[in-house]
Design a protein around this motif. Structure first.
Motif, PDB file in Angstrom:
ATOM      1  N   LEU A  34       3.620  -1.270   6.153  1.00 49.28           N
ATOM      2  CA  LEU A  34       3.876  -2.444   5.330  1.00 49.28           C
ATOM      3  C   LEU A  34       5.294  -2.523   4.781  1.00 49.28           C
ATOM      4  O   LEU A  34       5.790  -3.615   4.513  1.00 49.28           O
ATOM      5  N   CYS A  35       5.958  -1.384   4.603  1.00 54.35           N
ATOM      6  CA  CYS A  35       7.330  -1.461   4.107  1.00 54.35           C
ATOM      7  C   CYS A  35       8.262  -2.038   5.164  1.00 54.35           C
ATOM      8  O   CYS A  35       9.297  -2.605   4.829  1.00 54.35           O
ATOM      9  N   ARG A  36       7.872  -1.913   6.432  1.00 57.62           N
ATOM     10  CA  ARG A  36       8.702  -2.391   7.531  1.00 57.62           C
ATOM     11  C   ARG A  36       8.170  -3.683   8.129  1.00 57.62           C
ATOM     12  O   ARG A  36       8.914  -4.617   8.403  1.00 57.62           O
TER      13      ARG A  36
ATOM     14  N   ARG B 292       0.845  -1.192   0.000  1.00 56.71           N
ATOM     15  CA  ARG B 292       0.000   0.000   0.000  1.00 56.71           C
ATOM     16  C   ARG B 292       0.884   1.246   0.000  1.00 56.71           C
ATOM     17  O   ARG B 292       1.447   1.629   1.015  1.00 56.71           O
ATOM     18  N   ASN B 293       1.063   1.867  -1.133  1.00 53.03           N
ATOM     19  CA  ASN B 293       1.666   3.194  -1.232  1.00 53.03           C
ATOM     20  C   ASN B 293       2.985   3.326  -0.481  1.00 53.03           C
ATOM     21  O   ASN B 293       3.186   4.247   0.301  1.00 53.03           O
ATOM     22  N   MET B 294       3.913   2.414  -0.709  1.00 50.93           N
ATOM     23  CA  MET B 294       5.232   2.503  -0.057  1.00 50.93           C
ATOM     24  C   MET B 294       6.035   3.632  -0.684  1.00 50.93           C
ATOM     25  O   MET B 294       6.098   3.759  -1.899  1.00 50.93           O
ATOM     26  N   GLN B 295       6.673   4.438   0.176  1.00 48.90           N
ATOM     27  CA  GLN B 295       7.456   5.564  -0.335  1.00 48.90           C
ATOM     28  C   GLN B 295       8.860   5.643   0.238  1.00 48.90           C
ATOM     29  O   GLN B 295       9.797   5.948  -0.495  1.00 48.90           O
TER      30      GLN B 295
ATOM     31  N   CYS C 289       7.991   7.366   6.849  1.00 46.81           N
ATOM     32  CA  CYS C 289       7.045   8.367   6.338  1.00 46.81           C
ATOM     33  C   CYS C 289       5.594   8.059   6.694  1.00 46.81           C
ATOM     34  O   CYS C 289       4.757   8.961   6.744  1.00 46.81           O
ATOM     35  N   GLY C 290       5.270   6.797   6.910  1.00 47.08           N
ATOM     36  CA  GLY C 290       3.924   6.427   7.312  1.00 47.08           C
ATOM     37  C   GLY C 290       2.914   6.292   6.191  1.00 47.08           C
ATOM     38  O   GLY C 290       1.751   5.987   6.451  1.00 47.08           O
TER      39      GLY C 290
END
Length: 306
Positions: A284-286, A265-268, A274-275
């Protein structure tokens, strides 16, 4: 996956219920891209390209099946792309990219010899079953992919097929695509089948000349032949496909705690700062992209995509 400090925290994650260990990204500066050269490029479909990249200095960092990198072009931007090769390949990492926007279009167009920026690896990997003693029976692994969802699973499948050749458990691969010309990794599917894995493909719609399955990917599970009592499952694809696939696997008898899904979902940023990729209690990136179905993904899949 459980919530952890930022990905650059030291020390490995304890083994999970599947026997897999978390392997954090090796980068000491996770927000600083490193320059990588494109050393090979392969067209998969009309809008999907696989690029193999190698750092200008040194060798690629170690990674685990299912992790991803932030890959980009200076002046355009970066996007999260799963690593689609096996960690056993030490000269380069492969990333399979679908052309869906400005950044991914630029990545698909980079020629051999061109450079990209890369940060990572990030994320929690697939929980592959731990090897079992010869005196204990081996468990089946069911892999279900929709579209380009086979890319984050490709390295894991290669490892699992090698294990099957050593007698460590059967592998069942079920892949779905919109149409025959959208099937990715065709040669890999043929090779995995030739090495003993069950590898079946279905398409949503077929034209003249297609003699394979037609229908949703869950239809392939009806006569799959795996033993659900101890089997585990790895699932990746569009969220609606994963929702129905996980339910179908549970209905076939696979325990929800042994089903893992890959969510994005929208990883940046890639490292939980960044949240933007927050989904329920997870970044989800972590804390992902791989999430256990039982007690987590079963609820998170009901959260509306934004």
């Amino acid at each position: 996956m459980t919530t952890q400090p930022a990905v650059m925290a030291s020390g490995p994650r304890p083994p999970d219920a599947h026997g897999a260990s978390y392997r954090p990204g090796a980068s000491a500066a996770p927000l600083t891209p490193a320059a990588y050269r494109v050393v090979a490029r392969r067209v998969e479909t009309s809008d999907v390209v696989t690029i193999a990249v190698s750092p200008l200095r040194g060798t690629p960092p170690p990674f685990a099946h299912g992790q991803f990198n932030m890959v980009g072009i200076p002046g355009i931007g970066e996007v999260p792309i799963s690593i689609s090769s096996s960690p056993s390949r030490r000269d380069a990492m492969e990333h399979t990219v679908r052309d869906v926007g400005a950044i991914t279009h630029a990545l698909c167009e980079v020629p051999v010899g061109g450079t990209v920026g890369l940060r990572g690896p990030f994320g929690v990997p697939w929980p592959l079953p731990a090897p079992r003693p010869e005196s204990r029976p081996t468990a089946d692994v069911v892999v279900v992919a929709g579209g380009i969802g086979l890319a984050p699973l490709r390295g894991a499948v290669e490892d699992l097929v090698e294990r099957q050749a050593r007698g460590e458990g059967r592998v069942f691969i079920f892949a779905g695509a919109r149409s025959p010309d959208q099937i990715v990794f065709r040669e890999d599917l043929v090779e995995w089948r030739s090495r003993g894995a069950v590898a079946e493909v279905t398409v949503d719609s077929a034209g003249a000349g297609w003699a394979g399955h037609v229908g949703v990917v869950t239809s392939l599970l009806d006569h799959a032949g795996f033993d659900p009592t101890s089997a585990s499952a790895l699932v990746c694809g569009p969220e609606v496909m994963m929702r129905f696939t996980a339910r179908a696997l549970v209905a076939k008898g696979i325990a929800p705690r042994r089903i893992s899904l890959s969510l994005e979902r929208n990883m940046q940023c890639g490292c939980g700062l960044c949240g933007h990729c927050q989904l329920g209690p997870l970044l989800l990136c972590r804390d992902g992209p791989v999430v256990q179905y039982a007690g987590m993904a079963d609820r998170l899949l009901d959260e509306r995509e934004r």
